[in-house]
Design a protein around this motif. Sequence first.
Motif, PDB file in Angstrom:
ATOM      1  N   UNK A  36       0.921  -1.244  -0.035  1.00 31.52           N
ATOM      2  CA  UNK A  36       0.091  -0.008   0.021  1.00 31.52           C
ATOM      3  C   UNK A  36       0.873   1.279  -0.160  1.00 31.52           C
ATOM      4  N   UNK A  37       2.036   1.082   0.447  1.00 31.23           N
ATOM      5  CA  UNK A  37       2.945   2.220   0.672  1.00 31.23           C
ATOM      6  C   UNK A  37       4.275   2.170  -0.115  1.00 31.23           C
ATOM      7  N   UNK A  38       4.240   1.150  -0.968  1.00 27.86           N
ATOM      8  CA  UNK A  38       5.030   1.129  -2.318  1.00 27.86           C
ATOM      9  C   UNK A  38       6.860   1.110  -1.776  1.00 27.86           C
ATOM     10  N   UNK A  39       7.017   0.105  -0.781  1.00 27.57           N
ATOM     11  CA  UNK A  39       8.245  -0.143  -0.336  1.00 27.57           C
ATOM     12  C   UNK A  39       8.591  -1.646  -0.206  1.00 27.57           C
ATOM     13  N   UNK A  40       9.819  -2.028  -0.182  1.00 30.05           N
ATOM     14  CA  UNK A  40       9.990  -3.410  -0.259  1.00 30.05           C
ATOM     15  C   UNK A  40       9.763  -4.037   1.415  1.00 30.05           C
ATOM     16  N   UNK A  41       9.002  -5.237   1.597  1.00 30.89           N
ATOM     17  CA  UNK A  41       8.552  -5.688   2.813  1.00 30.89           C
ATOM     18  C   UNK A  41       9.742  -5.810   3.860  1.00 30.89           C
ATOM     19  N   UNK A  42      11.170  -6.087   3.032  1.00 28.91           N
ATOM     20  CA  UNK A  42      12.075  -6.340   4.081  1.00 28.91           C
ATOM     21  C   UNK A  42      12.700  -5.120   4.820  1.00 28.91           C
ATOM     22  N   UNK A  43      12.496  -4.040   3.987  1.00 25.71           N
ATOM     23  CA  UNK A  43      12.492  -2.680   4.886  1.00 25.71           C
ATOM     24  C   UNK A  43      11.897  -2.456   6.081  1.00 25.71           C
ATOM     25  N   UNK A  44      10.598  -3.004   6.244  1.00 25.17           N
ATOM     26  CA  UNK A  44      10.022  -3.130   7.342  1.00 25.17           C
ATOM     27  C   UNK A  44      10.477  -3.614   8.713  1.00 25.17           C
ATOM     28  N   UNK A  45      11.449  -4.994   8.338  1.00 31.59           N
ATOM     29  CA  UNK A  45      12.048  -5.726   9.177  1.00 31.59           C
ATOM     30  C   UNK A  45      13.242  -5.161   9.788  1.00 31.59           C
ATOM     31  N   UNK A  46      13.690  -4.108   9.032  1.00 38.78           N
ATOM     32  CA  UNK A  46      14.981  -3.358   9.413  1.00 38.78           C
ATOM     33  C   UNK A  46      14.707  -2.463  10.879  1.00 38.78           C
ATOM     34  N   UNK A  47      13.370  -2.380  11.130  1.00 35.52           N
ATOM     35  CA  UNK A  47      12.985  -1.578  12.148  1.00 35.52           C
ATOM     36  C   UNK A  47      11.741  -2.186  13.138  1.00 35.52           C
ATOM     37  N   UNK A  48      11.028  -2.976  12.510  1.00 36.98           N
ATOM     38  CA  UNK A  48      10.237  -3.603  13.453  1.00 36.98           C
ATOM     39  C   UNK A  48      10.183  -5.020  13.291  1.00 36.98           C
ATOM     40  N   UNK A  49       9.823  -6.042  14.160  1.00 36.24           N
ATOM     41  CA  UNK A  49       9.584  -7.457  14.069  1.00 36.24           C
ATOM     42  C   UNK A  49       8.427  -7.836  13.910  1.00 36.24           C
ATOM     43  N   UNK A  50       7.064  -7.005  13.771  1.00 32.10           N
ATOM     44  CA  UNK A  50       5.884  -7.329  13.713  1.00 32.10           C
ATOM     45  C   UNK A  50       4.994  -6.269  13.611  1.00 32.10           C
ATOM     46  N   UNK A  51       3.735  -6.384  13.171  1.00 32.04           N
ATOM     47  CA  UNK A  51       2.856  -5.241  13.047  1.00 32.04           C
ATOM     48  C   UNK A  51       2.214  -4.749  14.449  1.00 32.04           C
ATOM     49  N   UNK A  52       2.336  -5.799  15.405  1.00 31.48           N
ATOM     50  CA  UNK A  52       1.953  -5.687  16.614  1.00 31.48           C
ATOM     51  C   UNK A  52       2.816  -4.651  17.405  1.00 31.48           C
ATOM     52  N   UNK A  53       4.211  -4.892  17.042  1.00 31.43           N
ATOM     53  CA  UNK A  53       5.096  -4.089  17.678  1.00 31.43           C
ATOM     54  C   UNK A  53       5.104  -2.501  17.178  1.00 31.43           C
ATOM     55  N   UNK A  54       4.611  -2.339  16.005  1.00 29.16           N
ATOM     56  CA  UNK A  54       4.435  -0.880  15.465  1.00 29.16           C
ATOM     57  C   UNK A  54       3.226  -0.302  16.144  1.00 29.16           C
ATOM     58  N   UNK A  55       2.179  -1.035  16.309  1.00 32.87           N
ATOM     59  CA  UNK A  55       0.974  -0.718  17.042  1.00 32.87           C
ATOM     60  C   UNK A  55       1.526  -0.161  18.501  1.00 32.87           C
ATOM     61  N   UNK A  56       2.157  -1.095  19.290  1.00 33.75           N
ATOM     62  CA  UNK A  56       2.686  -0.551  20.517  1.00 33.75           C
ATOM     63  C   UNK A  56       3.643   0.682  20.182  1.00 33.75           C
ATOM     64  N   UNK A  57       4.264   0.787  19.442  1.00 31.68           N
ATOM     65  CA  UNK A  57       5.112   2.040  19.267  1.00 31.68           C
ATOM     66  C   UNK A  57       4.472   3.332  18.999  1.00 31.68           C
ATOM     67  N   UNK A  58       3.268   3.266  18.280  1.00 31.46           N
ATOM     68  CA  UNK A  58       2.793   4.484  17.926  1.00 31.46           C
ATOM     69  C   UNK A  58       2.582   5.611  19.295  1.00 31.46           C
ATOM     70  N   UNK A  59       2.343   4.928  20.325  1.00 27.12           N
ATOM     71  CA  UNK A  59       1.962   5.723  21.626  1.00 27.12           C
ATOM     72  C   UNK A  59       3.314   6.128  22.230  1.00 27.12           C
ATOM     73  N   UNK A  60       4.337   5.329  22.260  1.00 25.69           N
ATOM     74  CA  UNK A  60       5.732   5.810  23.032  1.00 25.69           C
ATOM     75  C   UNK A  60       6.211   6.843  21.600  1.00 25.69           C
ATOM     76  N   UNK A  61       5.580   6.690  20.393  1.00 25.16           N
ATOM     77  CA  UNK A  61       6.217   7.889  19.438  1.00 25.16           C
ATOM     78  C   UNK A  61       5.367   9.243  19.960  1.00 25.16           C
ATOM     79  N   UNK A  62       4.249   9.008  20.458  1.00 27.39           N
ATOM     80  CA  UNK A  62       3.506  10.578  20.905  1.00 27.39           C
ATOM     81  C   UNK A  62       4.371  10.660  22.188  1.00 27.39           C
ATOM     82  N   UNK A  63       4.959   9.701  22.897  1.00 27.36           N
ATOM     83  CA  UNK A  63       5.500  10.172  24.395  1.00 27.36           C
ATOM     84  C   UNK A  63       6.760  10.819  23.879  1.00 27.36           C
TER      85      UNK A  63
END
Length: 218
Positions: A36-63
Amino acid sequence: MAKKKNITNSNIISFYMDYVLEHNEQPKTVYDLAKANNFEEQKFYEHFGSLESVEKHVFTEFFNNTITVLNKSGDYQSFDPRNKLLSFYFTFFENLTANRSYVKYALEHNKNNLKTLSQLKDLKHVFTSYIEYLEIDLIHIKQEQIDRIQQRGLKETAWLQLLLTMKFWMDDTSPRFEKTDIFIEKSVNTSFDVLDVAPLRRLIDFGKFIFKEKIQMN
């Protein structure tokens, strides 16, 4: 179209939030988010291990964004713990308000049980560490175990207060969320008034003085 190559943590968090709002559901797979955002899937795993970890990190990003803004203010560093926490609250809820549609989607289905939401687990960790950093004045019993219990109780109470404020903000329909601002000011000030140890310390010192004088007189 060439795939995006320079993908950051913040990019993925933004992609994730936008996907949720546009589709009214979370991406089912990392592949869906990447496509949906036109990037290689492997790029995701350079930063996060799962979609659940992104969900959790949203709120720490606000912090983290909140702390970044506060640290840019010269006045903030000179504030006492009460005013630092007030500044944190007002800035944090400005961040939430800027992303209100996502926050309400993420939390509304469990708004009566926010404490159990796993997606707030990382926020709790960074927030309670921040409370410890503020060095809020407590009565020191000079017993390590009791002092630890006091500190743990303070952090748990502060976390509960943040959850209650988030719930109040989610239900607030006043213009510019003015009622939430009032709630923040009154709840934080009341908490610090309850924690005000100066009168109690003076009473303890007076009791020590009386005890010492009585011993000397005898």
